[in-house]
Design a protein around this motif. Sequence first.
Motif, mmCIF file in Angstrom:
data_model
loop_
_atom_site.group_PDB
_atom_site.id
_atom_site.type_symbol
_atom_site.label_atom_id
_atom_site.label_comp_id
_atom_site.label_asym_id
_atom_site.label_seq_id
_atom_site.Cartn_x
_atom_site.Cartn_y
_atom_site.Cartn_z
ATOM 1 N N LEU A 9 21.398 32.665 22.528
ATOM 2 C CA LEU A 9 19.991 32.323 22.289
ATOM 3 C C LEU A 9 19.544 32.818 20.928
ATOM 4 N N PHE A 10 19.953 34.017 20.556
ATOM 5 C CA PHE A 10 19.565 34.598 19.279
ATOM 6 C C PHE A 10 20.078 33.753 18.115
ATOM 7 N N VAL A 11 21.321 33.303 18.188
ATOM 8 C CA VAL A 11 21.896 32.505 17.098
ATOM 9 C C VAL A 11 21.239 31.131 17.036
ATOM 10 N N PHE A 12 20.958 30.528 18.186
ATOM 11 C CA PHE A 12 20.249 29.246 18.191
ATOM 12 C C PHE A 12 18.895 29.378 17.504
ATOM 13 N N LEU A 13 18.135 30.409 17.849
ATOM 14 C CA LEU A 13 16.822 30.606 17.248
ATOM 15 C C LEU A 13 16.932 30.931 15.764
ATOM 16 N N ALA A 14 18.001 31.604 15.366
ATOM 17 C CA ALA A 14 18.213 31.862 13.937
ATOM 18 C C ALA A 14 18.413 30.555 13.185
ATOM 19 N N GLY A 15 19.162 29.634 13.764
ATOM 20 C CA GLY A 15 19.337 28.328 13.132
ATOM 21 C C GLY A 15 18.037 27.557 13.085
ATOM 22 N N TYR A 16 17.257 27.619 14.163
ATOM 23 C CA TYR A 16 15.970 26.930 14.215
ATOM 24 C C TYR A 16 15.045 27.461 13.123
ATOM 25 N N ALA A 17 14.945 28.780 13.006
ATOM 26 C CA ALA A 17 14.063 29.376 12.006
ATOM 27 C C ALA A 17 14.548 29.095 10.596
ATOM 28 N N SER A 18 15.854 28.963 10.401
ATOM 29 C CA SER A 18 16.392 28.689 9.065
ATOM 30 C C SER A 18 15.948 27.325 8.542
ATOM 31 N N ALA A 19 15.637 26.403 9.451
ATOM 32 C CA ALA A 19 15.146 25.097 9.009
ATOM 33 C C ALA A 19 13.846 25.246 8.238
ATOM 34 N N PHE A 20 13.006 26.191 8.642
ATOM 35 C CA PHE A 20 11.718 26.394 7.984
ATOM 36 C C PHE A 20 11.853 27.281 6.757
ATOM 37 N N ALA A 21 12.721 28.286 6.854
ATOM 38 C CA ALA A 21 12.875 29.217 5.737
ATOM 39 C C ALA A 21 13.678 28.616 4.590
ATOM 40 N N TYR A 22 14.689 27.797 4.906
ATOM 41 C CA TYR A 22 15.585 27.272 3.877
ATOM 42 C C TYR A 22 15.651 25.743 3.861
ATOM 43 N N GLY A 35 41.365 38.187 15.501
ATOM 44 C CA GLY A 35 40.251 37.693 14.703
ATOM 45 C C GLY A 35 38.932 38.290 15.153
ATOM 46 N N TRP A 36 37.851 37.818 14.528
ATOM 47 C CA TRP A 36 36.518 38.335 14.836
ATOM 48 C C TRP A 36 36.144 38.028 16.280
ATOM 49 N N PHE A 37 35.426 38.962 16.902
ATOM 50 C CA PHE A 37 34.964 38.721 18.265
ATOM 51 C C PHE A 37 33.966 37.570 18.294
ATOM 52 N N PHE A 38 33.014 37.551 17.343
ATOM 53 C CA PHE A 38 32.098 36.426 17.187
ATOM 54 C C PHE A 38 32.667 35.521 16.085
ATOM 55 N N ASN A 39 33.466 34.557 16.498
ATOM 56 C CA ASN A 39 34.144 33.673 15.551
ATOM 57 C C ASN A 39 33.116 32.753 14.871
ATOM 58 N N PRO A 40 32.880 32.910 13.565
ATOM 59 C CA PRO A 40 31.844 32.094 12.919
ATOM 60 C C PRO A 40 32.161 30.606 12.892
ATOM 61 N N PHE A 41 33.440 30.232 12.943
ATOM 62 C CA PHE A 41 33.793 28.807 12.956
ATOM 63 C C PHE A 41 33.423 28.142 14.283
ATOM 64 N N ALA A 42 33.274 28.941 15.326
ATOM 65 C CA ALA A 42 32.828 28.417 16.611
ATOM 66 C C ALA A 42 31.312 28.554 16.764
ATOM 67 N N TRP A 43 30.778 29.709 16.397
ATOM 68 C CA TRP A 43 29.354 29.964 16.576
ATOM 69 C C TRP A 43 28.482 29.150 15.629
ATOM 70 N N GLN A 44 29.057 28.614 14.577
ATOM 71 C CA GLN A 44 28.269 27.781 13.669
ATOM 72 C C GLN A 44 27.738 26.532 14.370
ATOM 73 N N LEU A 45 28.368 26.106 15.455
ATOM 74 C CA LEU A 45 27.867 24.944 16.185
ATOM 75 C C LEU A 45 26.514 25.265 16.822
ATOM 76 N N ILE A 46 26.382 26.444 17.417
ATOM 77 C CA ILE A 46 25.089 26.842 17.989
ATOM 78 C C ILE A 46 24.037 26.934 16.894
ATOM 79 N N PHE A 47 24.407 27.524 15.777
ATOM 80 C CA PHE A 47 23.496 27.648 14.644
ATOM 81 C C PHE A 47 23.084 26.269 14.132
ATOM 82 N N ALA A 48 24.041 25.347 14.037
ATOM 83 C CA ALA A 48 23.756 23.995 13.540
ATOM 84 C C ALA A 48 22.849 23.231 14.493
ATOM 85 N N ILE A 49 23.033 23.411 15.792
ATOM 86 C CA ILE A 49 22.154 22.745 16.764
ATOM 87 C C ILE A 49 20.724 23.274 16.625
ATOM 88 N N GLY A 50 20.591 24.586 16.471
ATOM 89 C CA GLY A 50 19.270 25.153 16.237
ATOM 90 C C GLY A 50 18.657 24.649 14.948
#
Length: 413
Positions: free
Chosen positions: A52-65, A199-214
């Motif tokens: 949820l946190f990463v999704f909301l970070a992606g959502y907020a990034s639409a307004f900030a960036y 590798g990283w526990f929070f794999n950014p190549f996978a978690w970027q999908l949640i961020f992109a949806i947000g």
Amino acid sequence: MQSSSTHTGKRDHRVDFFRGVALAMIFINHIPGNFWENMTSRNFGFSDSAELFVFLAGYASAFAYGRPFLGGHRLVVSLKAWRRAGTLYLVHTALTLFAVGFFAWAALIFGDGGILAANDLAPIVTDPLNTLVGLATLGHQLRFVNILPMYVALLVMLPALLALTIAVGRNGMVLGAFLLWAFAALFWLNLPNHPYSGGWFFNPFAWQLIFAIGLNCGLARLSGEQAVPYSRPLYIAALAYLAGSFLFIEFEMWGFERDFGLPVMLSGFDKTYVSLPRLLHLLALVYVFAHAPRESVFSRISADNPFTRLGRHSLPVFATGTALALVVQVVKFGEPPQHLRDTLLIAAGLGLQFGLAHFLDWWRTAGQAIRKPAPIPAAAQPRPVRAAEAMAERAPPDGAGQAGMLTARAFKG
């Protein structure tokens, strides 16, 4: 972790509210073995507060960036996103240094080196040089201090997602993120650890999908649209999926999914690569709350809600909560769960975070008041000098000058 607004220019307080709720649950979950972690979202479905946190970070990034990037300021926005990534790297480094120093002090005070092994600190003792290199390069991440590196990587990737949006549209951007997620799962693509393997526990190549949806949802809101409009059948399906996942967790039906013979990414619950059940659970959760009935309490979130305040200052609150959680871990180390003690510790930690958010709200308001020019009180304003008096003040200090001053006073009287 940026501010967010609706397309009308108003801040959407629901985003900050749910981000604040996620921050509170992250704090509780970062204190293993306490009673209240049984009440957080991870016990009621496949996803948890991190998704949820990463999704909301992606959502907020639409307004900030997203807004300025799509408006043509691509280089400036890219540099701002990368500067923000640098800030998060510094915060992560500070938290890591705090964890190393505090746990080392605790090991000395309590005479128990096992406290170092609890959060992946043992390599600092057994292989300090390699581990220090890993800490500096984000290759070695301590347990419970490993979310920010993933967010650093997402901000580095953000300009590419926005550029892809310009090239192929919002849906094309999400499709590209989905393909990268699938490629990472298929070929085990991840950033490497050091000095450990893996590798990283929070794999950014996978978690970027949640961020992109947000990000897609935020960009749609900027355009006055909805990424996925309300549909009664879809809403019912989302509710059914949430109910099914709750029953799955509640009755501990682990292993049942293997009977289908599907790949683990389609039927398992892997967090590193964000398996499909976790992703679908997050999407169902977001859809249900995003389209909550107008009379629902979730449609009337105010700016003064305590959780809204937390979400409005997510980075300092997250950093403070992480540090406090590490302190509570040391206090509880080796002790069995105790409801009263755990409740007091968690309440104190959350209270400090709510207090910090309230202070930061006040500090922002005070700063705005200082920057705004205030009217000068009448008593403090300079008295206007009349022409005759001004001439008298410039006259030489002789008899004529004194006569001129008397004349000026006479006119004034």
